[in-house]
Design a protein around this motif. Structure first.
Motif, PDB file in Angstrom:
ATOM      1  N   ALA A   1       0.813  -1.221   0.000  1.00 55.67           N
ATOM      2  CA  ALA A   1       0.000   0.000   0.000  1.00 55.67           C
ATOM      3  C   ALA A   1       0.845   1.269   0.000  1.00 55.67           C
ATOM      4  CB  ALA A   1      -0.927  -0.006   1.212  1.00 55.67           C
ATOM      5  N   THR A   2       2.105   1.143   0.411  1.00 56.04           N
ATOM      6  CA  THR A   2       2.962   2.348   0.403  1.00 56.04           C
ATOM      7  C   THR A   2       3.360   2.740  -1.025  1.00 56.04           C
ATOM      8  OG1 THR A   2       5.000   1.070   0.643  1.00 56.04           O
ATOM      9  CG2 THR A   2       3.919   1.797   2.678  1.00 56.04           C
ATOM     10  N   MET A   3       3.050   1.872  -1.988  1.00 55.78           N
ATOM     11  CA  MET A   3       3.411   2.174  -3.388  1.00 55.78           C
ATOM     12  C   MET A   3       2.346   3.046  -4.045  1.00 55.78           C
ATOM     13  SD  MET A   3       4.649  -1.662  -4.296  1.00 55.78           S
ATOM     14  CE  MET A   3       4.818  -1.423  -6.042  1.00 55.78           C
ATOM     15  N   VAL A   4       2.047   4.183  -3.443  1.00 56.49           N
ATOM     16  CA  VAL A   4       1.085   5.091  -4.068  1.00 56.49           C
ATOM     17  C   VAL A   4       1.811   5.862  -5.184  1.00 56.49           C
ATOM     18  CG1 VAL A   4      -0.624   5.374  -2.242  1.00 56.49           C
ATOM     19  CG2 VAL A   4       1.465   6.694  -2.161  1.00 56.49           C
ATOM     20  N   GLY A   5       1.063   6.136  -6.237  1.00 52.11           N
ATOM     21  CA  GLY A   5       1.659   6.703  -7.447  1.00 52.11           C
ATOM     22  C   GLY A   5       2.533   7.913  -7.211  1.00 52.11           C
ATOM     23  N   SER A   6       2.054   8.846  -6.359  1.00 53.80           N
ATOM     24  CA  SER A   6       2.791  10.097  -6.194  1.00 53.80           C
ATOM     25  C   SER A   6       4.172   9.877  -5.578  1.00 53.80           C
ATOM     26  CB  SER A   6       1.986  11.048  -5.306  1.00 53.80           C
ATOM     27  OG  SER A   6       1.674  10.410  -4.088  1.00 53.80           O
ATOM     28  N   ARG A   7       4.369   8.774  -4.880  1.00 49.34           N
ATOM     29  CA  ARG A   7       5.659   8.503  -4.241  1.00 49.34           C
ATOM     30  C   ARG A   7       6.510   7.505  -5.017  1.00 49.34           C
ATOM     31  NH1 ARG A   7       5.349  10.509   1.099  1.00 49.34           N
ATOM     32  NH2 ARG A   7       4.175  12.407   0.701  1.00 49.34           N
ATOM     33  N   PHE A   8       5.847   6.570  -5.688  1.00 50.07           N
ATOM     34  CA  PHE A   8       6.590   5.472  -6.308  1.00 50.07           C
ATOM     35  C   PHE A   8       7.171   5.848  -7.669  1.00 50.07           C
ATOM     36  CE2 PHE A   8       7.269   1.373  -8.332  1.00 50.07           C
ATOM     37  CZ  PHE A   8       7.764   0.589  -7.299  1.00 50.07           C
ATOM     38  N   LEU A   9       6.416   6.635  -8.432  1.00 55.04           N
ATOM     39  CA  LEU A   9       6.843   6.932  -9.806  1.00 55.04           C
ATOM     40  C   LEU A   9       7.828   8.093  -9.815  1.00 55.04           C
ATOM     41  CD1 LEU A   9       3.465   6.468 -11.680  1.00 55.04           C
ATOM     42  CD2 LEU A   9       5.369   4.884 -11.549  1.00 55.04           C
ATOM     43  N   THR A  10       9.021   7.813  -9.377  1.00 57.08           N
ATOM     44  CA  THR A  10      10.066   8.845  -9.346  1.00 57.08           C
ATOM     45  C   THR A  10      11.359   8.238  -9.870  1.00 57.08           C
ATOM     46  OG1 THR A  10      10.776   8.210  -7.134  1.00 57.08           O
ATOM     47  CG2 THR A  10       9.060   9.893  -7.253  1.00 57.08           C
ATOM     48  N   LEU A  11      12.315   9.105 -10.143  1.00 54.35           N
ATOM     49  CA  LEU A  11      13.629   8.656 -10.610  1.00 54.35           C
ATOM     50  C   LEU A  11      14.321   7.838  -9.517  1.00 54.35           C
ATOM     51  CD1 LEU A  11      15.707   8.846 -12.920  1.00 54.35           C
ATOM     52  CD2 LEU A  11      16.632  10.872 -11.797  1.00 54.35           C
ATOM     53  N   ASP A  12      14.035   8.200  -8.258  1.00 55.68           N
ATOM     54  CA  ASP A  12      14.651   7.479  -7.134  1.00 55.68           C
ATOM     55  C   ASP A  12      14.315   5.986  -7.174  1.00 55.68           C
ATOM     56  OD1 ASP A  12      15.844   9.710  -6.208  1.00 55.68           O
ATOM     57  OD2 ASP A  12      14.539   9.992  -4.460  1.00 55.68           O
ATOM     58  N   THR A  13      13.084   5.659  -7.578  1.00 55.63           N
ATOM     59  CA  THR A  13      12.686   4.244  -7.636  1.00 55.63           C
ATOM     60  C   THR A  13      13.576   3.483  -8.621  1.00 55.63           C
ATOM     61  OG1 THR A  13      10.424   4.823  -7.088  1.00 55.63           O
ATOM     62  CG2 THR A  13      10.751   2.688  -8.117  1.00 55.63           C
ATOM     63  N   ILE A  14      13.847   4.100  -9.776  1.00 56.27           N
ATOM     64  CA  ILE A  14      14.714   3.445 -10.770  1.00 56.27           C
ATOM     65  C   ILE A  14      16.116   3.267 -10.193  1.00 56.27           C
ATOM     66  CG2 ILE A  14      15.738   3.689 -13.084  1.00 56.27           C
ATOM     67  CD1 ILE A  14      13.130   5.283 -13.777  1.00 56.27           C
ATOM     68  N   LYS A  15      16.601   4.316  -9.508  1.00 53.44           N
ATOM     69  CA  LYS A  15      17.933   4.215  -8.897  1.00 53.44           C
ATOM     70  C   LYS A  15      17.975   3.078  -7.872  1.00 53.44           C
ATOM     71  CE  LYS A  15      19.059   9.167  -8.980  1.00 53.44           C
ATOM     72  NZ  LYS A  15      19.216  10.314  -8.066  1.00 53.44           N
ATOM     73  N   ILE A  16      16.883   2.963  -7.084  1.00 52.61           N
ATOM     74  CA  ILE A  16      16.827   1.917  -6.046  1.00 52.61           C
ATOM     75  C   ILE A  16      16.841   0.529  -6.681  1.00 52.61           C
ATOM     76  CG2 ILE A  16      15.305   0.878  -4.299  1.00 52.61           C
ATOM     77  CD1 ILE A  16      14.490   3.824  -3.601  1.00 52.61           C
ATOM     78  N   VAL A  17      16.102   0.374  -7.774  1.00 50.90           N
ATOM     79  CA  VAL A  17      16.049  -0.928  -8.455  1.00 50.90           C
ATOM     80  C   VAL A  17      17.444  -1.310  -8.962  1.00 50.90           C
ATOM     81  CG1 VAL A  17      15.108  -2.110 -10.485  1.00 50.90           C
ATOM     82  CG2 VAL A  17      13.597  -0.772  -9.030  1.00 50.90           C
ATOM     83  N   VAL A  18      18.150  -0.332  -9.552  1.00 52.99           N
ATOM     84  CA  VAL A  18      19.507  -0.594 -10.077  1.00 52.99           C
ATOM     85  C   VAL A  18      20.460  -0.892  -8.912  1.00 52.99           C
ATOM     86  CG1 VAL A  18      21.454   0.412 -11.330  1.00 52.99           C
ATOM     87  CG2 VAL A  18      19.122   0.787 -12.135  1.00 52.99           C
ATOM     88  N   LEU A  19      20.399  -0.044  -7.873  1.00 55.10           N
ATOM     89  CA  LEU A  19      21.304  -0.244  -6.730  1.00 55.10           C
ATOM     90  C   LEU A  19      21.022  -1.576  -6.025  1.00 55.10           C
ATOM     91  CD1 LEU A  19      21.293   3.377  -5.308  1.00 55.10           C
ATOM     92  CD2 LEU A  19      23.342   2.113  -5.988  1.00 55.10           C
ATOM     93  N   GLY A  20      19.764  -1.982  -5.998  1.00 56.57           N
ATOM     94  CA  GLY A  20      19.409  -3.274  -5.387  1.00 56.57           C
ATOM     95  C   GLY A  20      20.069  -4.421  -6.125  1.00 56.57           C
ATOM     96  N   LEU A  21      20.059  -4.353  -7.446  1.00 55.85           N
ATOM     97  CA  LEU A  21      20.702  -5.404  -8.251  1.00 55.85           C
ATOM     98  C   LEU A  21      22.210  -5.420  -7.992  1.00 55.85           C
ATOM     99  CD1 LEU A  21      20.403  -7.589 -10.425  1.00 55.85           C
ATOM    100  CD2 LEU A  21      20.677  -5.816 -12.158  1.00 55.85           C
ATOM    101  N   ILE A  22      22.804  -4.216  -7.921  1.00 57.77           N
ATOM    102  CA  ILE A  22      24.240  -4.112  -7.633  1.00 57.77           C
ATOM    103  C   ILE A  22      24.527  -4.719  -6.256  1.00 57.77           C
ATOM    104  CG2 ILE A  22      26.092  -2.444  -7.124  1.00 57.77           C
ATOM    105  CD1 ILE A  22      24.831  -0.654  -9.321  1.00 57.77           C
ATOM    106  N   ALA A  23      23.672  -4.391  -5.277  1.00 53.42           N
ATOM    107  CA  ALA A  23      23.873  -4.895  -3.918  1.00 53.42           C
ATOM    108  C   ALA A  23      23.842  -6.426  -3.905  1.00 53.42           C
ATOM    109  CB  ALA A  23      22.782  -4.339  -2.995  1.00 53.42           C
ATOM    110  N   PHE A  24      22.847  -7.009  -4.583  1.00 52.08           N
ATOM    111  CA  PHE A  24      22.737  -8.472  -4.632  1.00 52.08           C
ATOM    112  C   PHE A  24      23.965  -9.093  -5.288  1.00 52.08           C
ATOM    113  CE2 PHE A  24      18.998 -11.197  -3.883  1.00 52.08           C
ATOM    114  CZ  PHE A  24      18.277 -10.341  -3.098  1.00 52.08           C
ATOM    115  N   SER A  25      24.384  -8.491  -6.412  1.00 53.92           N
ATOM    116  CA  SER A  25      25.506  -9.054  -7.165  1.00 53.92           C
ATOM    117  C   SER A  25      26.791  -8.985  -6.342  1.00 53.92           C
ATOM    118  CB  SER A  25      25.698  -8.293  -8.479  1.00 53.92           C
ATOM    119  OG  SER A  25      24.488  -8.304  -9.186  1.00 53.92           O
ATOM    120  N   PHE A  26      27.023  -7.858  -5.699  1.00 50.81           N
ATOM    121  CA  PHE A  26      28.262  -7.714  -4.944  1.00 50.81           C
ATOM    122  C   PHE A  26      28.248  -8.555  -3.659  1.00 50.81           C
ATOM    123  CE2 PHE A  26      29.176  -4.542  -7.999  1.00 50.81           C
ATOM    124  CZ  PHE A  26      30.558  -4.461  -8.037  1.00 50.81           C
ATOM    125  N   SER A  27      27.093  -8.807  -3.105  1.00 54.63           N
ATOM    126  CA  SER A  27      27.025  -9.733  -1.965  1.00 54.63           C
ATOM    127  C   SER A  27      27.447 -11.125  -2.418  1.00 54.63           C
ATOM    128  CB  SER A  27      25.601  -9.779  -1.404  1.00 54.63           C
ATOM    129  OG  SER A  27      25.331  -8.612  -0.677  1.00 54.63           O
TER     130      SER A  27
END
Lengths: 415, 115
Positions: A310-336
């Protein structure tokens, strides 16, 4: 009659897509929720949580479309504005002190999911899930091969690498810590850390964490094959020693005392994990263990999924930060994964080729998915290779490791 | 949001290294504790096992060795924990079939029921 019909139309959610300035964002989020539902149901990506998260996202965005003239959302199940006032120090300075950290205000004004979300905000659900995980986990492989703990530590590399990277990308320390913890590959830990440090990022971080956990069988194998040789992957490890019942009972008690004294901020996670495990191992609390790993776990999973989604409301989720988080999450998983494998390779060298470095990648704490991947890759190199039990050691060590990493980040940046 | 902190690159790197170090030190110390506990437990288990063996060497020589519990079809002795020999035989046959190897070329060390 016509007037009534007109009122019904103008107050409908469909009209809200055009009258509400964020209506189009809600529409996009409804589409994203449908994609997540597809991934959870059809592709079975962590379905137990993904379906709940997707449905929470759908419900929050469908019910948030219609906005009244004064800007309120009377029919919404989740109100982002209530939680902003609950958290925001600036609002406190402006004279809204009755809202700041006031759960009574949420109970009085909130919708259904606002009330369920209190369990996330208070850090209750992630801890109860840890209790269930503890009740389901056999720490035997870790007790019989304590060196596994080093692999569990090594595999937290991605957490701190992503923390560093997120800071460079402009996130503040609290947000970076929350993004970094995705690399721990541990959903409840990521949710607890984010709730405490950067609650505004909870939606994208939870989705990234659970999506990547589901994608471990795709993310890890190429890295494993790139960093190890065929000879290393085909190493057969010797049988683990038998662990006595007494050792299994003592282990959760020792870990609780030792780790919580070392880092008190890990108490909620480690305490619940070890309590759950103690219930399993004592042999005299079978009913409680059964409840922790089944009924309680399922109920909390329901509430956690829907309220995080429910925290994924449009006004908060659809931002450039979300894309950055998705990319950084993949980097975090890979480097772990890389961190675990490199220390696994070091142990291979130091042991004279007795340790298969593939078990290092299982140090990311997605239990038992990461251990299964190690088993599968080991068996591809040598069909008579059975690494599963050897990989379970680093795997459960990773759970403790990610809890310690989270405890460190919370104590450093929790304010 | 309250108390938000912005780090410069130096502090950022330092915090990241410190965090990784704390995790490593914490788990290394825990490893030492677990190793010590394990050694104590293994030593405790060995003591009662050695004691009766030392007491009756003559009786041990006189009596023929008791046959070990073997699982049917294995190429050696398999330790069975809470597992019926019939189930064990079935599990071994399935593994052999999956690996496409003759059963007598595989060595099963132990089979334990996961509860």
């Amino acid at each position: 009659m016509l007037e009534s019909l007109g009122k019904l139309v103008t107050e409908s959610g469909f009209a809200g897509f055009f009258s509400n300035p964020d209506g189009w964002r809600n529409l996009v989020m409804i589409a994203i929720a449908c994609v997540l539902l597809y991934l959870g149901i059809k592709k079975q990506y962590e379905p137990l949580l993904m379906v709940g998260i997707a449905m929470g996202c759908l419900l929050a965005n469908v019910s948030s479309v219609f906005m009244t003239a004064d800007g309120s959302l009377p029919d919404a199940l989740y109100h982002q504005d209530l939680w902003d006032r609950f958290l925001n120090v600036e609002a406190y300075k402006e004279g809204y002190e009755e809202y700041l950290h006031n759960y009574g205000y949420i109970l009085a004004e909130g919708g259904l999911i606002d009330i369920l979300y209190i369990g996330v905000k208070a850090g209750i659900y992630p801890c109860l899930i840890f209790m269930g995980i503890g009740a389901m986990t056999d720490f035997g492989p870790l007790i019989s091969n304590p060196k596994s703990l080093l692999l569990g530590a090594a595999a937290q590399f991605g957490v701190f690498f992503a923390f560093f990277g997120a800071n460079l990308l402009g996130f503040d320390a609290q947000q970076s810590a929350s993004i970094g913890i995705i690399g721990g590959a541990d959903g409840p830990t990521a949710i607890l850390t984010t709730t405490k440090l950067a609650p505004e990022l909870l939606g994208p971080i939870a989705v990234a964490a659970y999506s990547y956990m589901a994608l471990i069988p795709m993310i890890q194998p190429p890295i494993m094959r790139a960093l190890t040789t065929e000879k290393e992957r085909s190493v057969k490890m010797t049988q683990l020693r038998e662990v006595s019942k007494t050792e299994k009972i003592l282990f959760p008690i020792i870990v609780t005392i030792f780790v919580v004294l070392l880092l008190p901020s890990t108490a909620p996670l480690i305490g619940c994990l070890m309590f759950g495990n103690l219930l399993k191992e004592t042999g005299v609390t079978e009913r409680l263990s059964d409840v922790a790993q089944n009924a309680l776990m399922n109920i909390v999973t329901l509430f956690l999924g829907i309220s995080v989604g429910a925290t994924m409301v449009g006004s908060r989720f659809l931002t450039l930060d979300t894309i950055k988080i998705v990319v950084l999450g993949l980097i975090a998983f890979s480097f772990s994964t890389i961190g675990g494998l490199l220390v696994g390779k070091l142990m291979y060298k130091l042991s004279g080729g007795k340790i298969n470095p593939l078990i290092g990648s299982a140090g990311v704490s997605a239990v038992p998915m990461a251990a299964r991947v190690s088993q599968r890759e080991g068996q591809k190199a040598n069909p008579s290779n059975f690494l599963l039990m050897h990989a379970m050691g680093p795997n459960v060590a990773g759970v403790i490791g990610s809890a310690i990493a989270a405890g460190f980040l919370i104590s450093m940046f929790g304010g | 949001m309250e108390g938000r902190l912005t780090l410069n690159i130096g502090d950022n790197l330092l915090d990241a290294l410190l965090g990784y170090l704390v995790v490593f030190i914490g788990l290394t110390l825990l490893m030492c504790v677990v190793v010590i506990t394990g050694k104590i437990m293994v030593a405790k288990l060995k003591k009662p096992a050695e004691a009766p063996a030392a007491e009756t060497p003559a009786a041990k020589a006189a009596a023929p060795a008791a046959p070990k519990k073997l699982a049917p079809g294995s190429a050696g002795d398999v330790k069975l924990y809470d597992t019926d020999p019939r189930d064990a035989a079935m599990i071994m046959a399935i593994v052999a079939d999956k690996l496409q190897k003759p059963l007598n070329e595989l060595r099963f060390v132990s089979i334990k029921e996961v509860k």
